[in-house]
Design an enzyme around this catalytic site. Structure first.
Site: not given
Length: 513
Positions: A34, A137, A275
């Site tokens: 494409g 894979k 804190h």
């Protein structure tokens, strides 16, 4: 000699022409699809169309083009397995040695204003993730590249070694699986919100690395800062740092606490945090006055604190801010003159953030526990004073009610057990994080001792015993706002009546552990 084959199909075309030319110089032939094939052809780079490989046309508006055995067989076939090699030869499947793919811009699409569901769905890539997974894979043989930042590294190693190493291929495969996992997580989140599923059987979250931190909460802890993959505009991750050292782990947590608090207020407001607890919250007619009120709340604890302001910092305010040591100042804007004054301090971090973009009430927050994660909606409930109940004989004055509304907004952001002494303009004393409520009352009163005659007191949860109310009464404080809900509420009410205290029950608890 058989040419190596690369399959290139990218949404992000950055650097793809140069990368393709380098691959051809290294003896690759390029298969493409494409829009990518069009870009390469216009650059006079020879390509083989995907339909030539598959002997099958693209179809269904391009939804199906690479989902074919001649593509996935070429990616998944084990080069060291004789049976695989024979099968590929029998079916005329040519091995694909490198895959360069990045995906349809789903994230960018769903961030566009007024995007339709149809537009979002059409930007879910199917073939791309499938090719990335197949190639990853089989990293023993296939190089998979998803990030233009990796093009130079891959080319450099191919030139030096003749091929990429298994180590690099494995690293790139892991990166590709992270990429597809993040992509799928965004899709899952989008569709889950579309169907309004609240308690999904599994939670898929994805965040992007914003910053590698020098260390974590302590120097021996490693840490990183990740921002939501779809950025939240009202977030430290979205702030622009104009000046100063890089943010630390503790800076980020304190700055986040600042933002949560300041989101409660629409009037000019300044918030100081130490804190993760507010040490001063001030309102004013101007941001200058608001900061002075926040500073007066606790001029000792503000030293080394984090400041958030919800109006532009002007020169006058900047000059006051510059008189004390501060770690961070967050504001929607700094005037040119203010920035010049504050930038004289080398290390102070100056952050600009759009304060008009507030968090949605359905926003979730996540807290890690060992081996798990707690998920809840943020406490962004906007209370209406009309729903509150006056439970004592004495009614609060108008002035006291205004102060109680302010104090109730503040106390929800203080660590439990939380007590806040305040007037309508600023906090006067804060008791935070004590193991019993009396202890928090004592701390708040001690801090605001000289202002008790003008103070109201807010509690984030009910008083389990009347002892706190008795202590409050003995100090001369005349108004209390609390959720109620204790089995000994009546004893607290009776004690308030004894000392002439006006007490309101909100029926809403604001624990913050």
């Amino acid at each position: 000699m058989t040419k190596k084959r690369a399959l290139i199909s990218v949404s992000d075309k950055t650097g793809i022409i140069e990368f393709s030319k380098e691959l051809i110089a290294l003896g690759f032939e390029i298969v493409s699809t494409g829009g990518t094939q069009k870009v390469l052809s216009e650059a006079n780079i020879a390509t083989i169309g995907i339909e030539t490989v598959t002997n099958f046309p693209e179809m269904l508006d391009g939804r199906v083009k690479t989902l074919h055995p001649k593509i996935h067989g070429g990616l998944l076939g084990k080069r060291s397995d004789t049976a695989h090699v024979e099968t590929m030869k029998h079916h005329e499947i040519k091995a694909i040695d490198l895959v360069c793919v990045n995906l349809y811009p789903f994230k960018e699409t769903i961030q566009q204003p007024n995007v339709t569901e149809v537009e979002a769905i059409e930007n879910i890539d199917i073939g791309g993730p499938s090719m990335l997974r197949s190639a990853s894979k089989n990293f023993e043989s296939v190089t998979v590249v998803i990030d233009p930042c990796d093009y130079k590294k891959v080319i450099k190693q191919m030139k030096e070694e003749g091929n990429t190493t298994v180590k690099i291929r494995k690293e790139l495969a892991a990166k590709a699986f992270r990429h597809t996992a993040s992509y799928d997580a965004l899709i899952a989140d989008y569709l889950t919100k579309q169907v309004e599923e609240l308690n999904q059987e599994s939670l898929t979250l994805t965040f992007d690395l914003k910053q590698e931190l020098r260390y974590g909460e302590n120097g021996h802890q490693k840490a990183s800062f990740y921002g939501s993959a779809v950025p939240s505009p009202f977030s430290i991750a979205s702030a622009e740092q104009l000046h100063g050292k890089e943010l630390s782990y503790n800076n980020i947590k304190d700055a986040d606490a600042c933002l949560r608090i300041i989101s409660e207020f629409s009037a000019p407001t300044a918030v100081a945090v130490k804190h993760m607890n507010p040490c001063g919250i001030g309102n004013g007619s101007t941001i200058y006055n608001a900061f002075l009120n926040a500073y007066k709340s606790d001029p000792i604890s503000i030293f080394g604190g984090i400041i958030a302001l919800n109006r532009e910092v002007d020169l006058k305010t900047a000059e006051e801010l510059g008189k004390i040591f501060l770690e961070i100042i967050i504001a929607p804007k700094f005037s040119k003159e203010a920035l010049a004054v504050l930038s004289q301090k080398k290390n102070i971090r100056l952050l600009e953030l759009n304060m008009t973009e507030q968090k949605d009430i359905a926003e979730k927050e996540y807290v890690s526990v060992l081996g798990g994660l707690l998920v809840q909606e943020m406490d962004t409930l906007v209370e209406e004073a009309a729903t509150w109940k006056i439970v004592t004989k004495r009614q609060p004055s108008h002035e006291e009610l205004e102060a109680m509304i302010f104090a109730n907004k503040c106390v929800k952001h203080v660590k439990s057990n939380a007590i806040v002494l305040a007037n309508k303009e600023r906090t006067l004393g804060v008791g935070a994080g004590q193991m019993n409520r009396v202890g928090s009352v004592e701390i708040a009163i001690k801090q605001g001792q000289e202002y008790v005659e003008e103070a109201v007191l807010a509690s984030d949860a009910f008083f389990p015993m009347p002892d706190s109310v008795e202590l409050i009464g003995k100090q001369g404080i005349k108004a209390i706002i609390q959720p109620g809900g204790s089995i000994k509420d009546q004893e607290s009410i009776d004690m308030a009546d004894k000392y002439g205290i006006a007490m309101i029950f909100t029926n809403v608890r604001h624990f913050k552990h």
